[in-house]
Design an enzyme around this catalytic site. Structure first.
Site, PDB file in Angstrom:
ATOM      1  N   ALA A   1       0.876  -1.174   0.000  1.00  0.00           N
ATOM      2  CA  ALA A   1       0.000   0.000   0.000  1.00  0.00           C
ATOM      3  C   ALA A   1       0.914   1.225   0.000  1.00  0.00           C
ATOM      4  CB  ALA A   1      -0.889  -0.014   1.235  1.00  0.00           C
TER       5      ALA A   1
ATOM      6  N   GLY B   1       0.871  -4.941   1.197  1.00  0.00           N
ATOM      7  CA  GLY B   1      -0.374  -5.006   0.420  1.00  0.00           C
ATOM      8  C   GLY B   1      -0.179  -5.627  -0.953  1.00  0.00           C
TER       9      GLY B   1
ATOM     10  N   GLU C   1      -0.389  -9.219  -0.309  1.00  0.00           N
ATOM     11  CA  GLU C   1      -1.799  -9.476   0.018  1.00  0.00           C
ATOM     12  C   GLU C   1      -2.639  -9.531  -1.262  1.00  0.00           C
ATOM     13  OE1 GLU C   1      -3.031  -7.777   4.042  1.00  0.00           O
ATOM     14  OE2 GLU C   1      -1.645  -6.251   3.309  1.00  0.00           O
TER      15      GLU C   1
ATOM     16  N   GLU D   1       5.097  -5.053   7.275  1.00  0.00           N
ATOM     17  CA  GLU D   1       4.335  -4.012   7.975  1.00  0.00           C
ATOM     18  C   GLU D   1       4.844  -3.737   9.383  1.00  0.00           C
ATOM     19  OE1 GLU D   1       2.951  -6.288   5.982  1.00  0.00           O
ATOM     20  OE2 GLU D   1       1.234  -5.445   4.905  1.00  0.00           O
TER      21      GLU D   1
HETATM   22  N1  CO8 Z   1       4.613   3.222  -0.717  1.00  0.00           N
HETATM   23  C1  CO8 Z   1       4.988   4.377  -1.275  1.00  0.00           C
HETATM   24  N2  CO8 Z   1       6.092   4.533  -1.984  1.00  0.00           N
HETATM   25  C2  CO8 Z   1       6.889   3.447  -2.144  1.00  0.00           C
HETATM   26  C3  CO8 Z   1       6.566   2.198  -1.602  1.00  0.00           C
HETATM   27  C4  CO8 Z   1       5.359   2.101  -0.860  1.00  0.00           C
HETATM   28  N3  CO8 Z   1       4.949   0.954  -0.321  1.00  0.00           N
HETATM   29  N4  CO8 Z   1       7.545   1.324  -1.909  1.00  0.00           N
HETATM   30  C5  CO8 Z   1       8.432   1.991  -2.650  1.00  0.00           C
HETATM   31  N5  CO8 Z   1       8.038   3.279  -2.800  1.00  0.00           N
HETATM   32  C6  CO8 Z   1       8.707   4.348  -3.521  1.00  0.00           C
HETATM   33  C7  CO8 Z   1       9.940   4.840  -2.747  1.00  0.00           C
HETATM   34  O1  CO8 Z   1       9.543   5.762  -1.737  1.00  0.00           O
HETATM   35  C8  CO8 Z   1      10.747   5.450  -3.849  1.00  0.00           C
HETATM   36  O2  CO8 Z   1      10.219   6.716  -4.135  1.00  0.00           O
HETATM   37  P1  CO8 Z   1      11.215   8.012  -4.213  1.00  0.00           P
HETATM   38  O3  CO8 Z   1      12.088   7.696  -5.401  1.00  0.00           O
HETATM   39  O4  CO8 Z   1      10.267   9.136  -4.444  1.00  0.00           O
HETATM   40  O5  CO8 Z   1      11.955   8.029  -2.919  1.00  0.00           O
HETATM   41  C9  CO8 Z   1      10.445   4.553  -5.054  1.00  0.00           C
HETATM   42  O6  CO8 Z   1       9.232   3.865  -4.750  1.00  0.00           O
HETATM   43  C10 CO8 Z   1      11.527   3.519  -5.298  1.00  0.00           C
HETATM   44  O7  CO8 Z   1      11.748   2.817  -4.070  1.00  0.00           O
HETATM   45  P2  CO8 Z   1      13.181   2.750  -3.326  1.00  0.00           P
HETATM   46  O8  CO8 Z   1      14.025   3.900  -3.706  1.00  0.00           O
HETATM   47  O9  CO8 Z   1      12.901   2.514  -1.878  1.00  0.00           O
HETATM   48  O10 CO8 Z   1      13.754   1.420  -4.028  1.00  0.00           O
HETATM   49  P3  CO8 Z   1      14.796   0.400  -3.409  1.00  0.00           P
HETATM   50  O11 CO8 Z   1      15.183  -0.500  -4.526  1.00  0.00           O
HETATM   51  O12 CO8 Z   1      15.877   1.106  -2.651  1.00  0.00           O
HETATM   52  O13 CO8 Z   1      13.948  -0.449  -2.316  1.00  0.00           O
HETATM   53  C11 CO8 Z   1      12.014  -1.656  -1.520  1.00  0.00           C
HETATM   54  C12 CO8 Z   1      12.863  -1.222  -2.740  1.00  0.00           C
HETATM   55  C13 CO8 Z   1      12.835  -2.592  -0.628  1.00  0.00           C
HETATM   56  C14 CO8 Z   1      10.795  -2.365  -2.057  1.00  0.00           C
HETATM   57  C15 CO8 Z   1      11.637  -0.391  -0.725  1.00  0.00           C
HETATM   58  O14 CO8 Z   1      11.057   0.549  -1.612  1.00  0.00           O
HETATM   59  C16 CO8 Z   1      10.635  -0.647   0.381  1.00  0.00           C
HETATM   60  O15 CO8 Z   1      10.995  -1.144   1.437  1.00  0.00           O
HETATM   61  N6  CO8 Z   1       9.353  -0.262   0.142  1.00  0.00           N
HETATM   62  C17 CO8 Z   1       8.322  -0.352   1.161  1.00  0.00           C
HETATM   63  C18 CO8 Z   1       7.854  -1.764   1.346  1.00  0.00           C
HETATM   64  C19 CO8 Z   1       6.808  -1.816   2.436  1.00  0.00           C
HETATM   65  O16 CO8 Z   1       7.063  -1.526   3.587  1.00  0.00           O
HETATM   66  N7  CO8 Z   1       5.579  -2.213   2.061  1.00  0.00           N
HETATM   67  C20 CO8 Z   1       4.467  -2.311   2.973  1.00  0.00           C
HETATM   68  C21 CO8 Z   1       3.668  -1.040   2.988  1.00  0.00           C
HETATM   69  S1  CO8 Z   1       2.377  -1.018   4.224  1.00  0.00           S
HETATM   70  C22 CO8 Z   1       1.205  -2.027   3.559  1.00  0.00           C
HETATM   71  O17 CO8 Z   1       1.301  -2.487   2.454  1.00  0.00           O
HETATM   72  C23 CO8 Z   1       0.005  -2.275   4.422  1.00  0.00           C
HETATM   73  C24 CO8 Z   1      -1.155  -2.811   3.599  1.00  0.00           C
HETATM   74  C25 CO8 Z   1      -2.418  -3.006   4.377  1.00  0.00           C
HETATM   75  C26 CO8 Z   1      -3.084  -1.838   4.957  1.00  0.00           C
HETATM   76  C27 CO8 Z   1      -3.230  -0.627   4.120  1.00  0.00           C
HETATM   77  C28 CO8 Z   1      -4.185   0.383   4.737  1.00  0.00           C
HETATM   78  C29 CO8 Z   1      -4.331   1.651   3.958  1.00  0.00           C
END
Ligand code: CO8
Length: 261
Positions: free
Chosen positions: A67, A112, A115, A135
């Site tokens: 998400a 998500g 999921e 999460e």
């Molecule tokens: N949300 C928003 N932006 C994201 C997300 C995300 N989940 N994942 C990646 N991005 C963005 C980054 O912020 C980045 O943007 P910017 O260039 O503007 O900084 C761009 O995508 C590229 O990502 P990275 O630079 O971080 O790329 P890396 O190769 O360094 O890392 C990863 C890749 C490991 C995937 C890293 O991006 C990461 O850890 N992402 C988050 C993963 C995460 O925690 N997901 C869970 C989110 S919470 C959730 O899903 C809950 C769902 C259920 C409830 C929802 C209720 C509303």
């Protein structure tokens, strides 16, 4: 081909491919993506020539990285409840789609995003896949049905392990625990996924649809109360200081310091 950004739908014979197209944000599921995805599946459901759907993410790096943390970061209680409800509704529409839906997971399927894959009938992975439910690193828990669907797919042990550690696992470990059904080499991935879709599309459609309904009915009867508990858990966590810290740390690209509050 129809494109209602951020979703692209392409049809080839009896197979439709639905692509989430937000590669610059690793296809993170913001409300616009979820609503469009939901509506596109409803629309696709009217086309009875479609016998299998492939669901994938655009770009090289991710199926879906979760998400959208940025979109949820400063939402109030009402808005976050609406967001989670929309996500659950979109995934349920996919789960109840009249024909099989194959999640084609290359790269990251996190939170998500995993999921979403779990709401599909089959999950196939590229050898480069990295999947998990991180999460707990953000001070929250899965909220789009992941705890419940993971128990159904892999058993309670794997569900506890992945949800409590937030660890990401690779394609071969995911195959071993039954989280994905097949792993294909990256170079062959699209071709192999399409061949699988065509193989299922060639089977008797009424029989395949009946298999889907019968299996889902059994799985769902165990899940509904758990889904409600999951939403309550997520919403309670969303109000904590640790959630604020976890998401701020992600946006500031640093490690979170959790206090237990
Ligand atoms: N949300 C928003 N932006 C994201 C997300 C995300 N989940 N994942 C990646 N991005 C963005 C980054 O912020 C980045 O943007 P910017 O260039 O503007 O900084 C761009 O995508 C590229 O990502 P990275 O630079 O971080 O790329 P890396 O190769 O360094 O890392 C990863 C890749 C490991 C995937 C890293 O991006 C990461 O850890 N992402 C988050 C993963 C995460 O925690 N997901 C869970 C989110 S919470 C959730 O899903 C809950 C769902 C259920 C409830 C929802 C209720 C509303």
């Amino acid at each position: 081909m129809t494109q209602h950004a951020p979703i692209i739908v392409a049809k080839q014979g009896a197979v439709a491919t639905v692509t989430i197209h937000r590669p610059e944000h690793l296809n993170a599921l913001n409300p616009d993506v979820l609503l469009t995805l939901h509506n596109e599946f409803l629309h696709l459901g009217e086309d009875r020539a479609i016998r299998v759907v492939i669901l994938k993410g655009a770009g090289e790096k991710a199926f879906v990285a979760g998400a959208d943390i940025r979109a949820m970061f400063d939402l109030g209680p009402r808005a976050i409840a609406d967001y989670i409800e929309l996500g659950q509704r979109a995934l349920r529409t996919i789960e109840q789609f009249h024909t099989p839906v194959i999640a084609a997971v290359h790269g990251y399927a996190l939170g998500g995003g995993l999921e979403l894959a779990l709401a599909c009938d089959l999950i196939v992975a590229g050898a480069n896949a990295k999947v998990g439910l991180p999460e707990v690193n953000l001070g929250v828990m899965p909220g789009f049905g992941g705890t419940q669907r993971l128990i159904s797919r892999c058993g309670v042990g794997a569900a506890r392990f992945l949800c409590m550690t937030g660890d990401l696992i690779g394609a071969s470990e995911a195959l071993t625990i039954g989280l994905v059904d097949r792993v294909f080499e990256v170079a062959d991935f699209d071709r192999e996924v399409f061949a699988l879709a065509e193989r299922i599309a060639a089977r008797a459609p009424l029989a395949v649809a009946s298999v889907k309904r019968v299996i889902n009915a059994t799985v769902e009867s165990d899940q509904l109360a758990g889904m409600r508990r999951e939403v309550e858990g997520f919403l309670a966590l969303f109000a904590t200081a640790d959630r604020d810290e976890g998401m701020t740390a992600f946006l500031e690209k640093r490690k979170p310091q959790f206090s237990g509050h």
